[in-house]
Design an enzyme around this catalytic site. Structure first.
Site, short mmCIF file in Angstrom:
data_model
loop_
_atom_site.label_atom_id
_atom_site.label_comp_id
_atom_site.label_asym_id
_atom_site.label_seq_id
_atom_site.Cartn_x
_atom_site.Cartn_y
_atom_site.Cartn_z
N ASP A 88 -39.91 -42.91 -14.57
CA ASP A 88 -41.05 -42.63 -13.68
C ASP A 88 -40.57 -41.82 -12.49
O ASP A 88 -39.39 -41.79 -12.16
CB ASP A 88 -41.74 -43.92 -13.22
CG ASP A 88 -40.86 -44.81 -12.35
OD1 ASP A 88 -39.65 -44.91 -12.62
OD2 ASP A 88 -41.38 -45.41 -11.39
N GLU A 152 -39.57 -48.00 -11.51
CA GLU A 152 -38.58 -48.10 -10.42
C GLU A 152 -39.19 -47.65 -9.10
O GLU A 152 -38.98 -48.27 -8.07
CB GLU A 152 -37.34 -47.27 -10.75
CG GLU A 152 -36.12 -47.61 -9.87
CD GLU A 152 -36.10 -46.94 -8.51
OE1 GLU A 152 -35.36 -47.41 -7.63
OE2 GLU A 152 -36.82 -45.93 -8.31
#
Ligand code: BES
Ligand code: MN
Ligand code: MN
Length: 455
Positions: A88, A152
């Site tokens: 991400d 994250e």
């Protein structure tokens, strides 16, 4: 392994193409608008991992975005490297400050420009390619497992459950992560510490509605004035944080350790020039490097309220808001710091306003030891490819899952990143040097080799 360098150079175009395909998918975990793209990215990585010959490639579903897992067990009696990374990325805003579109990767001056180019798609993908190369050359010397998550940048909240529920699957001897930086391309370093994080959003409410700032101004608390004053009071004249108990658990780094950390090359003039600032600013008694690594901080990340449109509107707003992050160092705990902040912030609110504090995600600080096989293998690997022994440095950023890996799996993480602090991660025009990308791909197989020999 000099042929390795030639091999990488020869295939560089296809490696870059593969990375560009990944960078084109806007996997912004914070923005629900990109949900389908985040999931698509997970699937693309899963497919890539199985296409290079890894087994058991799958998505582990969570309450949020899936975690990608894959493995190659060549011999259960050999050591196992667990690779962690994240697919991400941060939102690309503000879009108008990008010179090229954030999700159309562009090669310019030897750098790849795109959101996620460095953090962390570019760095994570080096590991995929390095393992691909070792498999192509029949040179994978030990077992490898991949764990690539998609949350994250929003705090890794769901990964915690995955780790707790899959301790056997994730059994390994060391965790290898490239999601940090080196000092510069001539001075390699290994990150041996990360700061923790406590993140809160505060809301100050004054009158029950916006008021005319002439009719009521001066007689009613203005929440923006009050919030500014409250925030300013969180620092004393030495830029120490004034929250009672804030420093209680802070590890005092010994003079010897401080001297060792000061060995890492750092040029304050270049630093100021790069940021176009006349002077640095921070806690009295500490160097710039120390302020950004071994000391805790408090920063307002955003502040808003009232009228911010064109021209002047005379208004005394009903509410004011701020997002505040505190970076933590060993042995501070994020829950305790959030609690201390909340208690203190409410206690300093003057009469005439109400204060709410909403905690966001947190993360614990950590230090990585340097006296074990994993660190020594990383040191040797970087020395082999950079021609210079890397120095240990403490990083200022946070990767919350790293402390959790230690707690739940009992494993140390090697933070062997290849980015530069000047790569503008989280900023417009994020980029990653082609040199760094290729150097990472080249260094990783050396790590596997040295680690397998030592572990
Ligand atoms: N890769 C960074 C952390 C990082 C960058 C560490 C450079 C050291 C050097 C990571 O993706 C990140 O941005 N983490 C967030 C934490 C999170 C909870 C949003 C951070 O540090 O703000
Ligand atoms: Mn990252
Ligand atoms: Mn990041």
């Amino acid at each position: 392994m000099t042929e390795l360098k030639t091999y990488i150079e020869k295939n560089k175009k296809s490696y870059l193409n593969d990375l560009f395909d990944l960078l084109r998918i806007p996997s912004v975990s914070a923005d629900p608008k990109y949900k389908a793209d985040v999931i698509k990215t997970a699937n693309v990585i899963k497919e890539k991992l199985s296409s290079i010959g890894l087994d058991n490639s799958k998505l582990i579903e969570t309450n949020g975005f899936p975690v990608v897992y894959a493995e190659k067990i060549i011999d259960p009696s050999k050591p196992t490297v667990l690779v962690y990374g994240h697919y991400d990325v941060q939102p690309a805003d503000p879009l108008d400050l990008w010179d090229t579109p954030p999700f159309e990767p562009t090669l310019k001056n030897g750098k790849i420009y795109a959101r996620g180019a460095c953090d962390d798609k570019g760095q994570m993908f080096m590991h995929v390619l390095a393992v691909q190369i070792m498999l192509e050359q029949n040179a994978l010397p030990c077992n490898v497992k991949f764990l690539i998550e998609g949350e994250e940048e929003v705090g890794s909240d769901n990964l915690e459950d995955v780790v707790k529920a899959n301790k056997n699957l994730l059994k390994a001897d060391v965790i290898l992560i490239s999601d940090t930086s080196i000092i510069d391309n001539e001075n390699p370093s290994i990150t041996v510490g990360l700061r923790g994080l406590s993140y809160v959003e505060v809301e100050v409410t004054g009158p029950n509605k916006d008021l005319h700032s002439g009719v009521y101004g001066g007689a009613v608390a203005n929440p923006i004035n009050v919030l500014s004053k409250m925030i300013a009071s969180l620092f004393d004249e030495n830029n120490h944080i004034t929250i009672p108990g804030f420093y209680d658990d802070v590890e005092e780094v010994s003079p010897e350790q401080r001297a060792a950390l000061a060995e890492a090359p750092f040029n304050e003039d270049d630093y100021k020039k790069e940021l176009n600032i006349e002077g640095v600013y921070g806690e009295k008694g500490y160097s710039t490097t120390e302020r950004a690594s071994i000391r805790p901080t408090l920063d307002v990340n955003g502040i808003w309220g009232g009228y911010i449109g064109e021209g002047a509107k005379t208004v005394l707003p009903s509410k004011a808001f701020a997002k505040i992050s505190m970076r933590l160092v060993p042995n501070q705990g994020s829950d305790k710091i959030t609690e201390l902040f909340t208690k203190h912030f409410k206690s300093i609110a003057p009469e005439g306003v109400k204060v709410k504090v909403n905690p966001h995600h947190g993360g614990e600080p950590l230090v990585v030891p340097t006296d074990f096989a994993g660190y020594r293998a990383a040191e040797k690997a970087m020395e082999a490819t950079f021609g210079k022994k890397p120095v240990p440095v403490r990083g200022g950023g946070s990767i919350p899952i790293v402390a959790l890996f230690k707690k739940e799996l009992g494993l140390n993480s090697i933070l062997m990143g290849f980015g530069l602090d000047s790569d503008d991660i989280h900023s417009p025009n994020e980029h990653y040097g082609v040199f760094n990308f290729l150097k990472g791909i080249e260094t990783i197989p050396h790590f596997y080799k040295y680690f397998s020999e030592q572990a």
